[in-house]
Enzyme design. Structure first.
Site, mmCIF file in Angstrom:
data_model
loop_
_atom_site.group_PDB
_atom_site.id
_atom_site.type_symbol
_atom_site.label_atom_id
_atom_site.label_comp_id
_atom_site.label_asym_id
_atom_site.label_seq_id
_atom_site.Cartn_x
_atom_site.Cartn_y
_atom_site.Cartn_z
ATOM 1 N N LYS A 172 6.225 1.679 12.736
ATOM 2 C CA LYS A 172 6.094 2.031 14.165
ATOM 3 C C LYS A 172 6.480 0.890 15.073
ATOM 4 O O LYS A 172 7.034 1.094 16.148
ATOM 5 C CB LYS A 172 4.669 2.478 14.481
ATOM 6 C CG LYS A 172 3.666 1.394 14.133
ATOM 7 C CD LYS A 172 2.244 1.777 14.307
ATOM 8 C CE LYS A 172 1.365 0.613 13.922
ATOM 9 N NZ LYS A 172 1.163 0.402 12.508
ATOM 10 N N THR A 182 0.827 -1.216 0.000
ATOM 11 C CA THR A 182 0.000 0.000 0.000
ATOM 12 C C THR A 182 0.860 1.265 0.000
ATOM 13 O O THR A 182 0.670 2.163 -0.811
ATOM 14 C CB THR A 182 -0.907 0.006 1.258
ATOM 15 O OG1 THR A 182 -1.604 -1.234 1.292
ATOM 16 C CG2 THR A 182 -1.881 1.145 1.250
ATOM 17 N N VAL A 183 1.826 1.329 0.909
ATOM 18 C CA VAL A 183 2.627 2.555 1.040
ATOM 19 C C VAL A 183 3.745 2.587 -0.008
ATOM 20 O O VAL A 183 3.952 3.603 -0.689
ATOM 21 C CB VAL A 183 3.211 2.685 2.464
ATOM 22 C CG1 VAL A 183 3.979 3.996 2.605
ATOM 23 C CG2 VAL A 183 2.109 2.609 3.519
ATOM 24 N N GLY A 212 0.258 8.700 10.184
ATOM 25 C CA GLY A 212 0.297 8.684 8.715
ATOM 26 C C GLY A 212 0.711 9.988 8.068
ATOM 27 O O GLY A 212 1.869 10.384 8.146
ATOM 28 N N LYS A 246 2.486 4.086 18.889
ATOM 29 C CA LYS A 246 2.649 5.438 18.335
ATOM 30 C C LYS A 246 2.867 6.454 19.459
ATOM 31 O O LYS A 246 3.684 7.367 19.340
ATOM 32 C CB LYS A 246 1.423 5.806 17.504
ATOM 33 C CG LYS A 246 1.279 4.932 16.256
ATOM 34 C CD LYS A 246 -0.091 5.125 15.631
ATOM 35 C CE LYS A 246 -0.278 4.235 14.415
ATOM 36 N NZ LYS A 246 -1.688 4.228 13.965
HETATM 37 N N1 LIG Z 1 -0.974 1.223 5.109
HETATM 38 C C1 LIG Z 1 -0.984 2.352 5.784
HETATM 39 O O1 LIG Z 1 -1.904 3.145 5.668
HETATM 40 C C2 LIG Z 1 0.166 2.700 6.702
HETATM 41 C C3 LIG Z 1 0.140 3.918 7.422
HETATM 42 C C4 LIG Z 1 1.218 4.265 8.235
HETATM 43 C C5 LIG Z 1 2.291 3.393 8.348
HETATM 44 N N2 LIG Z 1 2.280 2.203 7.660
HETATM 45 C C6 LIG Z 1 3.436 1.329 7.800
HETATM 46 O O2 LIG Z 1 4.058 1.183 6.541
HETATM 47 C C7 LIG Z 1 4.647 -0.101 6.440
HETATM 48 C C8 LIG Z 1 4.107 -0.794 5.206
HETATM 49 O O3 LIG Z 1 2.710 -0.922 5.301
HETATM 50 P P1 LIG Z 1 1.797 -1.350 4.061
HETATM 51 O O4 LIG Z 1 0.394 -1.077 4.487
HETATM 52 O O5 LIG Z 1 2.307 -0.749 2.812
HETATM 53 O O6 LIG Z 1 2.036 -2.922 4.053
HETATM 54 P P2 LIG Z 1 1.668 -3.970 2.901
HETATM 55 O O7 LIG Z 1 0.670 -3.402 1.958
HETATM 56 O O8 LIG Z 1 1.370 -5.249 3.587
HETATM 57 O O9 LIG Z 1 3.052 -4.117 2.101
HETATM 58 C C9 LIG Z 1 4.190 -4.725 2.648
HETATM 59 C C10 LIG Z 1 5.208 -4.883 1.550
HETATM 60 O O10 LIG Z 1 6.408 -5.416 2.131
HETATM 61 C C11 LIG Z 1 6.789 -6.595 1.439
HETATM 62 N N3 LIG Z 1 7.304 -7.558 2.400
HETATM 63 C C12 LIG Z 1 6.671 -8.015 3.503
HETATM 64 N N4 LIG Z 1 7.451 -8.925 4.121
HETATM 65 C C13 LIG Z 1 8.563 -9.043 3.385
HETATM 66 C C14 LIG Z 1 9.730 -9.849 3.492
HETATM 67 N N5 LIG Z 1 9.862 -10.723 4.497
HETATM 68 N N6 LIG Z 1 10.686 -9.703 2.558
HETATM 69 C C15 LIG Z 1 10.536 -8.836 1.535
HETATM 70 N N7 LIG Z 1 9.458 -8.046 1.380
HETATM 71 C C16 LIG Z 1 8.483 -8.154 2.293
HETATM 72 C C17 LIG Z 1 5.541 -7.136 0.770
HETATM 73 O O11 LIG Z 1 5.906 -7.896 -0.366
HETATM 74 P P3 LIG Z 1 4.821 -8.603 -1.330
HETATM 75 O O12 LIG Z 1 3.971 -7.482 -1.873
HETATM 76 O O13 LIG Z 1 5.609 -9.263 -2.391
HETATM 77 O O14 LIG Z 1 4.053 -9.535 -0.451
HETATM 78 C C18 LIG Z 1 4.798 -5.837 0.432
HETATM 79 O O15 LIG Z 1 5.206 -5.352 -0.830
HETATM 80 C C19 LIG Z 1 4.318 -0.822 7.753
HETATM 81 O O16 LIG Z 1 5.387 -0.654 8.654
HETATM 82 C C20 LIG Z 1 3.098 -0.065 8.262
HETATM 83 O O17 LIG Z 1 2.961 -0.131 9.669
HETATM 84 C C21 LIG Z 1 1.252 1.848 6.846
#
Ligand SMILES: NC(=O)c1ccc[n+]([C@@H]2O[C@H](COP(=O)([O-])OP(=O)(O)OC[C@H]3O[C@@H](n4cnc5c(N)ncnc54)[C@H](OP(=O)(O)O)[C@@H]3O)[C@@H](O)[C@H]2O)c1
Length: 441
Positions: free
Chosen positions: A107, A14-15, A136, A207
């Site tokens: 976080k 997502t991010v 965020g 947080k």
């Molecule tokens: N989503 C939000 O709104 C938001 C807001 C604030 C902070 N965050 C933080 O931002 C970070 C990412 O969040 P997200 O929502 O973008 O997560 P997400 O959509 O689940 O994406 C995670 C990404 O990391 C990759 N990944 C996960 N485990 C891995 C591993 N072992 N080796 C290599 N790549 C790996 C995944 O690969 P694949 O795609 O190939 O599975 C995916 O591309 C987190 O720390 C979250 O707490 C998110």
């Protein structure tokens, strides 16, 4: 011509995908504002085959995120995989050890290992930026670290979990139960399949621990935060709050007290006319009480790909400009130890809802127990049998207990707990009283 800043990005979910898109979309503006171009040159994720929400076809793929973190071509490593352990931790450590600045939205990693990672970044004279990790898209980290550097902070509090605020808003506005609203939040993708981390307050606690460190110069320690979630809140509480001029929000609060820095997460009554009470739905907000600037409140999206990417790109921009501050505001060696808040000594007003048995002497008994603990009451609301606050008949019988709502003046948690334990022992109420702390604002 200054050479472009070359970015290696691990995590294309997502991010991560939104960061790639945003950097491309803002290419020229970023180069103009930061004094050099910003280019994503290499990426990593779990699966190379997966379809991505951003165009990453032309970017070099590195299978192992730790290898990407050390990659000789990149200047800065962006960690957007998540999780407090490896590979996120190992990759961030590898990048810092290799003398590369790191940007992360993680976080969980920062709450657990933030101080050690900050020490490593400081020793290598590189940046460790994490604007996206708290609230965020709201630039609260920069606000605390830079914008308010001339202030002494008394308190910081906020709505840091959109899922909880969504649930409480729906419960309040539509008089729905907690369970119904949680189900909707899951259907809409606001809540995880296992929502306990959000609704039990642990996400807010992580947080808050980061914010408390930035605000008060303490070591980040999520175990020092007192945590209560929102699952015990009922529509009856939200109705009573409304009638008394309050709303109920899940707040993370860190404040300076004579006993040290109190850090707590719990459902909280806030005055309806306060800035934080206006924040509805999945939106986040943070209020800072500071001596020079007084109170300021920042409101905005606490999650979502683009909003979070906005914060990540701001951090990358700082690295491009050569701006570097200690990750937690003051050098990690100067951060003091945070101790778990002694909640029994917490001071403030309280909301108490209890079901009083309808027999002579009940109120005198309750009043006596409160007075033994020197608790004085600001208001008492006794519901008449047969009425409901929002209309409708209540077919209660004359022997059913009567809902009673008490609002206390400032007292201590210890006094409230002792008085209510005595009232329960006296057998003048049915069930366990609901207790919600009131936050002055
Ligand atoms: N989503 C939000 O709104 C938001 C807001 C604030 C902070 N965050 C933080 O931002 C970070 C990412 O969040 P997200 O929502 O973008 O997560 P997400 O959509 O689940 O994406 C995670 C990404 O990391 C990759 N990944 C996960 N485990 C891995 C591993 N072992 N080796 C290599 N790549 C790996 C995944 O690969 P694949 O795609 O190939 O599975 C995916 O591309 C987190 O720390 C979250 O707490 C998110």
């Amino acid at each position: 011509m200054v050479a472009p800043l070359k970015v290696g990005l691990a995590g294309l979910g997502t991010v991560g995908a939104s960061v790639v898109t945003l950097i491309e979309r803002q290419r020229e503006a970023l180069a103009a504002r930061c004094g050099r171009a910003i280019e994503v040159v290499a990426v990593s994720a779990r699966s190379r085959e997966k379809a991505r929400a951003a165009d990453v076809g032309g970017l070099r793929w590195v299978g192992d995120p730790v290898a990407l973190a050390r990659d000789g071509e990149i200047d800065v490593f962006v960690e957007l995989m998540g999780g407090e352990g490896d590979p996120a931790k190992a990759a961030v450590e590898a990048a810092l050890a290799a003398g590369k600045s790191v940007i992360t939205a993680n976080k969980a990693l920062l709450a657990r290992h933030g101080v050690a990672l900050a020490a490593l970044a400081e020793a290598r004279h590189v940046a460790l930026n994490f604007e996206a990790a708290v609230a965020g898209g709201i630039p609260i980290v920069k606000t605390l670290r830079e914008g308010l550097v001339g202030n002494q902070l008394a308190r910081i509090y906020g709505i840091l979990n959109g899922t909880c605020n969504y649930i409480l808003t729906r419960m309040e506005q539509e008089r729905l139960s907690f369970a119904e609203c949680l189900k909707d939040a899951q259907r809409l993708g606001y809540a995880e399949a296992d929502p306990s981390f959000d609704i039990e307050g642990h996400d807010t606690a992580q947080k808050l621990a980061i914010l408390a460190s930035l605000a008060f110069g303490t070591k980040v320690d999520p175990d020092a935060v007192y945590v209560e979630g929102i699952s015990s809140i009922t529509p009856a509480d939200l109705d009573a709050a409304d009638e008394l001029g309050y709303r109920i929000k899940l707040l993370g609060v860190a404040m300076a007290t004579e006993k040290g820095i109190e850090q707590r997460v719990h459902p909280t009554m806030v005055r309806k006319d306060s800035a934080i009470a206006q924040v509805m739905g999945v939106v986040n907000a943070v209020t800072v009480d500071a001596d020079a600037v007084a109170a300021i409140t920042l409101v905005g999206p606490g999650a979502g790909g683009m909003a979070t990417a906005s914060a990540v790109v701001s951090d990358i921009g700082d690295v491009a400009r050569g701006v570097r501050t200690p990750p937690f505001g003051c050098p990690s060696a100067r951060l003091s130890v945070s101790e778990r808040a002694p909640m029994q000594r917490h001071e403030g007003g309280y909301y108490i809802r209890m079901l009083a048995l309808d027999r002579p002497g009940t109120f005198a008994t309750i009043a006596g127990r409160l007075s033994e603990q020197q608790i004085s009451l600001e208001s008492i609301v006794q519901r008449h049998r047969g009425t409901r606050p929002h209309g409708g008949d209540n077919p209660a019988s004359a022997t059913e207990p009567v809902p009673v709502i008490l609002i206390t003046y400032a007292t201590t948690e210890d006094a409230i707990r002792k008085a209510l334990a005595a009232v329960e022992r006296d057998e003048v109420i049915s069930g366990t009283p609901q207790v919600i702390r009131i936050e002055k604002n």
